[in-house]
Structure formats: structure tokens, C-alpha cells
Design a protein around this motif. Structure first.
Motif, short mmCIF file in Angstrom:
data_model
loop_
_atom_site.label_atom_id
_atom_site.label_comp_id
_atom_site.label_asym_id
_atom_site.label_seq_id
_atom_site.Cartn_x
_atom_site.Cartn_y
_atom_site.Cartn_z
N GLY A 7 0.57 -0.98 -0.19
CA GLY A 7 0.18 0.25 0.07
C GLY A 7 1.02 1.10 -0.15
N VAL A 11 -0.78 6.90 3.65
CA VAL A 11 0.15 6.17 4.99
C VAL A 11 1.57 5.70 4.33
N VAL A 93 -13.89 2.07 7.59
CA VAL A 93 -14.26 2.94 8.07
C VAL A 93 -15.87 3.40 7.56
N THR A 124 -4.32 8.69 13.89
CA THR A 124 -3.84 9.64 13.40
C THR A 124 -3.90 9.59 12.08
N1 LIG Z 1 -5.83 8.27 5.21
C1 LIG Z 1 -5.32 9.04 6.13
O1 LIG Z 1 -4.88 9.36 6.71
C2 LIG Z 1 -5.43 7.22 7.56
C3 LIG Z 1 -4.58 7.42 8.31
C4 LIG Z 1 -4.24 6.07 9.75
C5 LIG Z 1 -4.20 5.07 8.70
N2 LIG Z 1 -5.12 5.39 7.54
C6 LIG Z 1 -5.92 4.26 7.05
O2 LIG Z 1 -4.77 3.04 6.23
C7 LIG Z 1 -5.04 2.08 5.00
C8 LIG Z 1 -4.58 3.40 3.30
O3 LIG Z 1 -5.50 4.58 3.72
P1 LIG Z 1 -4.54 5.41 2.63
O4 LIG Z 1 -5.50 6.75 2.90
O5 LIG Z 1 -3.60 5.47 2.60
O6 LIG Z 1 -4.95 4.63 1.34
P2 LIG Z 1 -4.41 5.13 -0.28
O7 LIG Z 1 -4.13 6.51 0.24
O8 LIG Z 1 -5.97 5.38 -1.06
O9 LIG Z 1 -3.76 3.87 -0.71
C9 LIG Z 1 -3.89 2.64 -0.76
C10 LIG Z 1 -2.57 1.87 -1.50
O10 LIG Z 1 -3.60 0.48 -1.01
C11 LIG Z 1 -3.54 -0.47 -2.64
N3 LIG Z 1 -3.90 -1.06 -2.65
C12 LIG Z 1 -5.63 -1.40 -2.85
N4 LIG Z 1 -5.51 -2.48 -2.72
C13 LIG Z 1 -4.87 -3.28 -3.10
C14 LIG Z 1 -4.89 -5.02 -3.09
N5 LIG Z 1 -5.62 -5.57 -2.94
N6 LIG Z 1 -2.99 -5.18 -2.90
C15 LIG Z 1 -2.43 -4.64 -3.30
N7 LIG Z 1 -2.18 -3.33 -2.96
C16 LIG Z 1 -3.72 -2.62 -2.67
C17 LIG Z 1 -3.22 0.76 -2.92
O11 LIG Z 1 -2.04 0.44 -4.63
P3 LIG Z 1 -2.78 0.67 -5.89
O12 LIG Z 1 -2.18 1.96 -6.29
O13 LIG Z 1 -2.48 -0.32 -6.52
O14 LIG Z 1 -3.89 1.17 -6.46
C18 LIG Z 1 -2.92 2.04 -2.88
O15 LIG Z 1 -1.44 1.97 -2.72
C19 LIG Z 1 -6.03 2.53 5.05
O16 LIG Z 1 -7.05 1.42 6.12
C20 LIG Z 1 -7.48 3.65 6.07
O17 LIG Z 1 -7.92 3.47 6.37
C21 LIG Z 1 -5.32 5.86 6.43
#
Ligand SMILES: NC(=O)c1ccc[n+]([C@@H]2O[C@H](COP(=O)([O-])OP(=O)(O)OC[C@H]3O[C@@H](n4cnc5c(N)ncnc54)[C@H](OP(=O)(O)O)[C@@H]3O)[C@@H](O)[C@H]2O)c1
Length: 205
Positions: A7, A11, A93, A124
Motif C-alpha cells: 500500500g 499512509v 471506515v 492519526t
Molecule cells: N489517510 C489517512 O490519513 C489514514 C491514517 C491512518 C490510517 N489509515 C488507514 O490506512 C489504510 C490506507 O489508507 P491510505 O489513505 O494510505 O489509502 P490510499 O492512499 O488510498 O492507498 C491505498 C493503497 O493500497 C493499495 N492497494 C489497494 N488494494 C490493494 C491490494 N488488493 N493489494 C495491494 N495493494 C492494494 C493501493 O495500490 P494501487 O496503487 O495499486 O491502487 C494504494 O497504494 C486504510 O485502511 C486507512 O483507513 C489512513
């Protein structure tokens, strides 16, 4: 430390850039090495992307930072994770999570041979992972899981990127509480008008 990051979004991408600066060896594990989130930036920071199994190979620690709905699929794609520490930063979420689970860490545990699953970096916003310092004071972070060796590593990785304490919230029975705490932050940020530039610090007498 050798860390695989699955991912590469808000994050995973943020932590990859900070951990490589802290001196760790980082491998990004992606579904398509020619097209993945954030790919334009990573090369500049010395970060390389691999097929997921190649990223896991030789790693000691795995960070999973994908959407919670993908928790089972992603965990199964890791292959043999025996002996490796898995840090889970995901949150369910608005009900968008793995079917049959109230939190993503349980879903990971059920689909991996690793017993060292720690929930951390989920409570956070990614902006605070990027910069946890407010008016000269560092935010605290929180973690949960039965794995003591996993929590030791997670706390070290949190402090290396600028957090003050990384408090131990408890064992695997506290995974769900960690996601509720994340939801508390999300609620204030997104639904109560506070925006993203705030974080938590525990004060003690
Ligand atoms: N955003 C925040 O501030 C925050 C803070 C704390 C925790 N979180 C949690 O952390 C997680 C990630 O959040 P984010 O905001 O970083 O998400 P994001 O920016 O949407 O990034 C998601 C990543 O996951 C990858 N992905 C999706 N499906 C996959 C799969 N089946 N196999 C491998 N890779 C896959 C995507 O890859 P592709 O490039 O291939 O699409 C992308 O790199 C979530 O669960 C969220 O709730 C978020």
C-alpha cells in the motif's frame, strides 16, 4: 531493518519516505510495478517497487496500508510470513472492511502464519505521520497486539519518525478499540470541522 510496505498511498507512501530517511531498507510491494499510487515520487527518494512476494522476501517487518476492504486478499497475497512482524495501519471506515470481521488485524491473523501482528500508525492522519510536531511538542502514538516483539519494533519505528511515546494499549483484544480511536480522530477531523491538523498527546501527573 528490512521493511516491506504494501500500500503506497497516503499512509504507506509517507512511512516509506520517512523510514528510508531513518536508515531502513524499504521495499514497496505493489500489484502492478508499472502503475501504482505515488510512483512518480518514490524514485527520487531512492524507493523501489517490487511484486508483493518479492518485496516480502527477506523482510523482517511488513506494513499493510491498503484499504481495509482488501485486508484478507492482501494478507493472502503475502505468501509465507512465518516469523515476520506485520504492522497493520488499516481502519474499517463506514463499514467498509473485510466481511465477518470487526477489525482488520483479526482478518490478518486469520490469514497468515505470522503470530506477530501489531496495530499501529492507524490512530492519526497521514499528515501527522509526516509531521508529528506541534509547537515544538511531539504527538504520541498508540499500538495494540499480543506480540511483545512486534510492539517493541512498532514503538521504535514511531519514535524514529518523530513521535514522542508510543503507548501500549493492550493485546489483540484491543484491536477494535484502536480502530474506534481512529474513528474518534476521523470524526473530529471530517465531521466536526476540526480539519486534519491536530493530534493526541497523553498528559500525566
Ligand atoms: N489517510 C489517512 O490519513 C489514514 C491514517 C491512518 C490510517 N489509515 C488507514 O490506512 C489504510 C490506507 O489508507 P491510505 O489513505 O494510505 O489509502 P490510499 O492512499 O488510498 O492507498 C491505498 C493503497 O493500497 C493499495 N492497494 C489497494 N488494494 C490493494 C491490494 N488488493 N493489494 C495491494 N495493494 C492494494 C493501493 O495500490 P494501487 O496503487 O495499486 O491502487 C494504494 O497504494 C486504510 O485502511 C486507512 O483507513 C489512513
Amino acid at each position: 531493518m528490512k521493511i516491506a510496505i504494501i500500500g503506497t498511498g497516503n499512509v504507506g507512501g509517507t512511512l516509506a519516505k520517512k523510514w528510508i530517511k531513518a536508515g531502513h531498507t524499504i521495499r514497496l510491494g505493489v500489484r502492478d510495478t508499472r502503475n501504482f499510487k505515488g510512483m512518480e515520487d518514490f524514485a527520487l527518494e531512492g524507493l523501489k517497487a517490487y511484486e508483493i512476494k518479492d518485496a516480502i522476501n527477506g523482510s523482517e517487518v511488513i506494513l499493510i496500508a491498503t484499504p481495509a476492504s482488501q485486508a484478507v486478499e492482501v494478507t493472502r497475497s503475502l505468501g509465507d510470513t512465518s516469523g515476520k512482524i506485520i504492522i497493520d495501519s488499516m481502519n474499517i471506515v463506514m463499514g467498509r472492511g473485510p466481511k465477518g470481521y470487526s477489525n482488520t488485524s483479526e482478518a490478518i491473523l486469520d490469514n497468515t502464519p505470522s503470530v506477530d501482528v501489531v496495530k499501529c500508525f492507524n490512530t492519526t492522519g497521514f499528515n501527522n505521520l509526516q509531521d508529528p510536531v506541534y509547537q515544538g511538542m511531539s504527538l504520541d502514538l498508540f499500538m495494540a497486539g499480543d506480540s511483545l516483539r512486534g510492539k517493541k519494533i512498532a514503538a521504535q519505528l514511531a519514535q524514529e519518525i518523530g513521535f514522542d511515546m508510543c503507548y501500549d494499549v493492550g493485546g489483540n483484544d484491543k484491536f477494535e478499540l484502536m480502530e474506534q480511536f481512529a474513528w474518534f480522530w476521523i470524526n473530529l477531523a471530517n465531521f466536526q470541522g476540526l480539519g486534519r491538523e491536530f493530534g493526541f498527546k497523553l498528559l500525566k501527573r
